[in-house]
Each structure stands twice: as structure tokens, then as C-alpha cells.
Enzyme design. Structure first.
Site, PDB file in Angstrom:
ATOM      1  N   ARG A 154       0.849  -1.188   0.000  1.00 15.08           N
ATOM      2  CA  ARG A 154       0.000   0.000   0.000  1.00 15.08           C
ATOM      3  C   ARG A 154       0.887   1.241   0.000  1.00 15.08           C
ATOM      4  O   ARG A 154       1.976   1.228   0.614  1.00 15.08           O
ATOM      5  CB  ARG A 154      -0.902   0.036   1.250  1.00 15.08           C
TER       6      ARG A 154
ATOM      7  N   HIS B 110      -1.448  -0.391  -9.880  1.00 14.65           N
ATOM      8  CA  HIS B 110      -2.186  -1.235  -8.924  1.00 14.65           C
ATOM      9  C   HIS B 110      -2.725  -2.497  -9.616  1.00 14.65           C
ATOM     10  O   HIS B 110      -3.927  -2.791  -9.545  1.00 14.65           O
ATOM     11  CB  HIS B 110      -3.307  -0.455  -8.242  1.00 14.65           C
TER      12      HIS B 110
HETATM   13  P1  NAP Z   1      -2.246 -10.408   5.804  1.00 14.64           P
HETATM   14  O1  NAP Z   1      -2.399 -11.864   5.576  1.00 14.64           O
HETATM   15  O2  NAP Z   1      -3.155  -9.708   6.730  1.00 14.64           O
HETATM   16  O3  NAP Z   1      -0.728 -10.184   6.257  1.00 14.64           O
HETATM   17  C1  NAP Z   1      -0.258  -8.979   6.761  1.00 14.64           C
HETATM   18  C2  NAP Z   1       1.150  -9.190   7.290  1.00 14.64           C
HETATM   19  O4  NAP Z   1       1.659  -7.943   7.771  1.00 14.64           O
HETATM   20  C3  NAP Z   1       1.182 -10.169   8.472  1.00 14.64           C
HETATM   21  O5  NAP Z   1       2.340 -10.947   8.418  1.00 14.64           O
HETATM   22  C4  NAP Z   1       1.238  -9.233   9.669  1.00 14.64           C
HETATM   23  O6  NAP Z   1       1.870  -9.778  10.813  1.00 14.64           O
HETATM   24  C5  NAP Z   1       2.100  -8.113   9.116  1.00 14.64           C
HETATM   25  N1  NAP Z   1       1.916  -6.886   9.898  1.00 14.64           N
HETATM   26  C6  NAP Z   1       0.771  -6.184  10.087  1.00 14.64           C
HETATM   27  N2  NAP Z   1       1.005  -5.130  10.902  1.00 14.64           N
HETATM   28  C7  NAP Z   1       2.316  -5.197  11.220  1.00 14.64           C
HETATM   29  C8  NAP Z   1       3.160  -4.403  12.044  1.00 14.64           C
HETATM   30  N3  NAP Z   1       2.703  -3.321  12.705  1.00 14.64           N
HETATM   31  N4  NAP Z   1       4.461  -4.773  12.160  1.00 14.64           N
HETATM   32  C9  NAP Z   1       4.936  -5.853  11.525  1.00 14.64           C
HETATM   33  N5  NAP Z   1       4.191  -6.656  10.730  1.00 14.64           N
HETATM   34  C10 NAP Z   1       2.901  -6.318  10.590  1.00 14.64           C
HETATM   35  O7  NAP Z   1      -2.333  -9.628   4.414  1.00 14.64           O
HETATM   36  P2  NAP Z   1      -2.058 -10.194   2.939  1.00 14.64           P
HETATM   37  O8  NAP Z   1      -3.239 -10.907   2.437  1.00 14.64           O
HETATM   38  O9  NAP Z   1      -0.746 -10.878   2.929  1.00 14.64           O
HETATM   39  O10 NAP Z   1      -1.973  -8.818   2.135  1.00 14.64           O
HETATM   40  C11 NAP Z   1      -1.009  -7.826   2.452  1.00 14.64           C
HETATM   41  C12 NAP Z   1      -1.374  -6.522   1.768  1.00 14.64           C
HETATM   42  O11 NAP Z   1      -1.148  -6.621   0.361  1.00 14.64           O
HETATM   43  C13 NAP Z   1      -2.846  -6.144   1.869  1.00 14.64           C
HETATM   44  O12 NAP Z   1      -3.130  -5.541   3.118  1.00 14.64           O
HETATM   45  C14 NAP Z   1      -3.015  -5.197   0.723  1.00 14.64           C
HETATM   46  O13 NAP Z   1      -2.752  -3.894   1.201  1.00 14.64           O
HETATM   47  C15 NAP Z   1      -1.913  -5.599  -0.262  1.00 14.64           C
HETATM   48  N6  NAP Z   1      -2.441  -6.113  -1.545  1.00 14.64           N
HETATM   49  C16 NAP Z   1      -2.067  -5.495  -2.694  1.00 14.64           C
HETATM   50  C17 NAP Z   1      -2.540  -5.964  -3.918  1.00 14.64           C
HETATM   51  C18 NAP Z   1      -2.084  -5.309  -5.197  1.00 14.64           C
HETATM   52  O14 NAP Z   1      -2.580  -5.665  -6.278  1.00 14.64           O
HETATM   53  N7  NAP Z   1      -1.138  -4.410  -5.168  1.00 14.64           N
HETATM   54  C19 NAP Z   1      -3.382  -7.066  -3.972  1.00 14.64           C
HETATM   55  C20 NAP Z   1      -3.757  -7.667  -2.776  1.00 14.64           C
HETATM   56  C21 NAP Z   1      -3.282  -7.190  -1.568  1.00 14.64           C
HETATM   57  P3  NAP Z   1       1.239 -11.069  11.563  1.00 14.64           P
HETATM   58  O15 NAP Z   1       1.517 -12.227  10.618  1.00 14.64           O
HETATM   59  O16 NAP Z   1       1.992 -11.165  12.802  1.00 14.64           O
HETATM   60  O17 NAP Z   1      -0.235 -10.788  11.714  1.00 14.64           O
END
Ligand code: NAP
Length: 310
Positions: free
Chosen positions: A225, A273
């Protein structure tokens, strides 16, 4: 009696999702009445995209769960009217797409592909790239997407470090967690991939101080993001050479305004994006599985923790 599911997303999504959702409900033997309009008091589940017209959930008193179509939830977690269980999208198709996008862009920079792709000028540049084992890649965020990318990069031989809020144990990946290990995760990293959610805690994770920890000339790849990066600090690091290249898919303002300095910077690649998208059939199966669970009295999967904001 049929289960009433309201589809709340842009009209073009309905065209795509109506057949796949009905297929997925059918596969699980669920008798579902799927509609884009329905009296609020009759709705059992809402399939939801944050950019839909539905922003006030108050009238939906019987709703058992709101089932998101998007992986990112920063536009929804603050909605005080949404008190029902809220699941975000974790979709195998979306994950596979992100793995392909991330490994592709990591390999581009690792192999120095631009030198040859853009340099067809008669000069024989016989620079041989190092092996992946000699390239350190740090993945910030080790959730559904970050973990899959870290595993794929590790499989290719990269020296991968992953960083998350809570501890992880993943074969082939050095796992660090917590605020006090961020500097360690970034120190000397040659390529950094950001796959954190956008929350108040993750804003400006890459800033002047943390960018200075990277190996000079490092590559930053952000499919997470926009707010994860302090843009001014990144531009300064690009101008000084501390960061050699940034490949950015997400921005604080989207579409990225035409006058934004990222567009014209020679060492920035902007993608609009498109790193990965939810795939209708696999995503519909995730939605259907949650409806099945709700009807069977089982716990929902992929629930958002509103306190943590993701
Ligand atoms: P997720 O499963 O919720 O994983 C988020 C990760 O970030 C987890 O490992 C979490 O730690 C870690 N995290 C959150 N807050 C943190 C902090 N304060 N300090 C350290 N680590 C932290 O999300 P996801 O499904 O992998 O997706 C990640 C992001 O990708 C989404 O939120 C979205 O913004 C982005 N995305 C982008 C696209 C695109 O096309 N560009 C598409 C889809 C998603 P824990 O494991 O300990 O909870």
C-alpha cells in the site's frame, strides 16, 4: 429455506461474479438467493466491495457475516456501523498472481535485465549477474501474500528474510518479528518487498532512517500500500543513489497524478495497482465456504481483527 445473500459491489463486478458465486454455492450444495437488491431485514450475508454504495450497515440487523471481496481492508475497518463479523479475501488466485508479480520484478532487478532490454545499442556488456544465493531479499509482511512470496523467492535460492508482527517459522526463510527487529530485517538488504497492510502502525515503515539501513543501490518493490513509504524520503534516497530503483504498484493517491515525480524519475517503475487481483472463481469458493460455515455454526475464516486494523 433459501439463504439470502446481498451482492454489494460495482455493477461490472456483478456481471463477473453472479455466475461464479452461483457455481460455488451450488458446489457446496447451498440453496442461495443471490441478489443485488433485497430488503435489509431479509439479508443473511453480504458479499462486499469497499467501493460499493453500501456504507451504512445499520439496517442489516440479521446479517451473520460481511464477506469482503478485497484483500486490503483499510477503507472498511473504521466503519462504526459494521458490527457483524467481517472476513477479508484470501484467495488462492490472488496469492498466485502476487507471487508471479513479485518474483518477476525481483528477478528483473536481480538479473539486471534492464541493461539488455533497454540497452540494444551495439555495446557488448558482459556483466554476469550473481546467483540468487548471493542476493538478500527482505519481505516486510509475512501474511497470506508475503509468506507465499518469501517461500517462492527462497525456492529460487534467494537469501530471504521475512518480518511480521508475530513470530513465524518458515523453512528456508529467516523470520524476524516485532518493531525491535525491523532494523535488523532491513540492514544490508539488497531488495525489499513490502506486503504489509495499511494501518496507523505501518505508515512510513520505509522512511529516511530505515531506507538508510539498506545496502546502497538497493531495490524497493511495493505491491502493498502507498502509505507504507514516506515518498519524499524515497525520492531523496533515489536521487542520492541509496536506492537504485523503486518498482511501485500502489500509491497514497490512485490513480497516481500525472504530475507526480515518480512518473518522470528514471529509476522508478510505476505499475497501476495491478500486482494481483482477486480471481472470480477461486474467490467465489472462499465466499461460499464462509456461507457454508455460517450455516453449519462453524467459525468463519479470514476474519479481520478490527483492533489491529487488518
Ligand atoms: P495479511 O495476511 O493480513 O498479512 C499482513 C502481514 O503484515 C502479516 O504478516 C502481519 O503480521 C504483518 N503486519 C501487520 N502489521 C504489522 C506491524 N505493525 N508490524 C509488523 N508486521 C505487521 O495480508 P495479505 O493478504 O498478505 O496482504 C497484504 C497486503 O497486500 C494487503 O493488506 C493489501 O494492502 C496488499 N495487496 C495489494 C494488492 C495489489 O494488487 N497491489 C493485492 C492484494 C493485496 P502477523 O503475521 O503477525 O499478523
Amino acid at each position: 429455506m433459501s439463504i439470502n445473500v446481498l451482492f454489494a459491489a460495482k455493477a461490472e463486478r456483478w456481471v463477473t461474479y453472479e455466475p461464479t458465486l452461483n457455481q460455488a454455492f451450488g458446489e457446496l450444495g447451498l440453496d442461495v438467493n443471490l441478489r443485488t437488491q433485497m430488503p435489509p431485514e431479509k439479508v443473511d450475508y453480504i458479499v462486499y466491495a469497499p467501493n460499493s454504495d453500501l456504507q451504512d450497515f445499520t439496517p442489516y440487523k440479521q446479517v451473520k457475516a460481511v464477506l469482503g471481496l478485497w484483500a486490503g481492508v483499510e477503507d472498511v475497518v473504521g466503519n462504526q456501523t459494521l458490527t457483524q463479523p467481517f472476513a477479508r479475501m484470501v484467495d488462492e488466485g490472488l496469492t498466485r498472481g502476487m507471487v508471479e508479480w513479485v518474483t518477476g520484478h525481483v528477478l528483473r532487478h536481480h538479473l539486471g535485465m534492464d541493461m539488455h532490454v533497454l540497452g540494444q545499442d551495439g555495446q557488448w556488456r558482459d556483466h554476469v549477474p550473481p546467483l540468487a544465493t548471493d542476493r538478500s531479499v527482505t519481505v516486510l509482511g509475512m501474511g497470506a501474500l508475503g509468506q507465499a512470496c518469501a517461500e517462492a523467492l527462497s525456492f529460487l535460492g534467494f537469501a530471504v528474510t521475512g518480518w511480521s508482527r508475530s513470530p513465524k517459522d518458515i523453512a528456508g526463510v529467516t523470520c524476524l518479528s516485532g518493531d525491535d527487529r525491523l532494523n535488523e530485517a532491513l540492514s544490508g538488504a539488497q531488495i525489499v518487498v513490502l506486503l504489509l497492510p495499511s494501518t496507523p502502525e505501518t505508515e512510513n515503515t520505509l522512511n529516511a532512517e530505515t531506507l538508510a539501513l539498506l545496502e546502497p543501490g538497493a531495490t524497493v518493490i511495493n505491491p502493498g500500500r502507498g502509505p507504507l513509504i514516506d515518498d519524499d524520503a524515497l525520492l531523496e534516497a533515489l536521487n542520492s543513489g541509496q536506492v537504485g530503483h523503486a518498482t511501485l504498484d500502489v500509491f497514497r493517491v490512485e490513480p497516481l497524478p500525472p504530475t507526480h515525480p515518480y512518473w518522470s524519475h528514471p529509476n522508478v517503475t510505476v505499475t497501476p495497482h495491478i500486482a494481483s487481483e482477486t480471481r472470480p472463481l477461486s474467490a467465489s469458493r472462499v465466499i461460499a465456504e464462509n456461507v457454508r460455515r455460517g450455516e453449519a455454526g462453524e467459525g468463519f475464516i479470514n476474519l479481520v481483527d478490527r483492533k489491529l486494523g487488518y
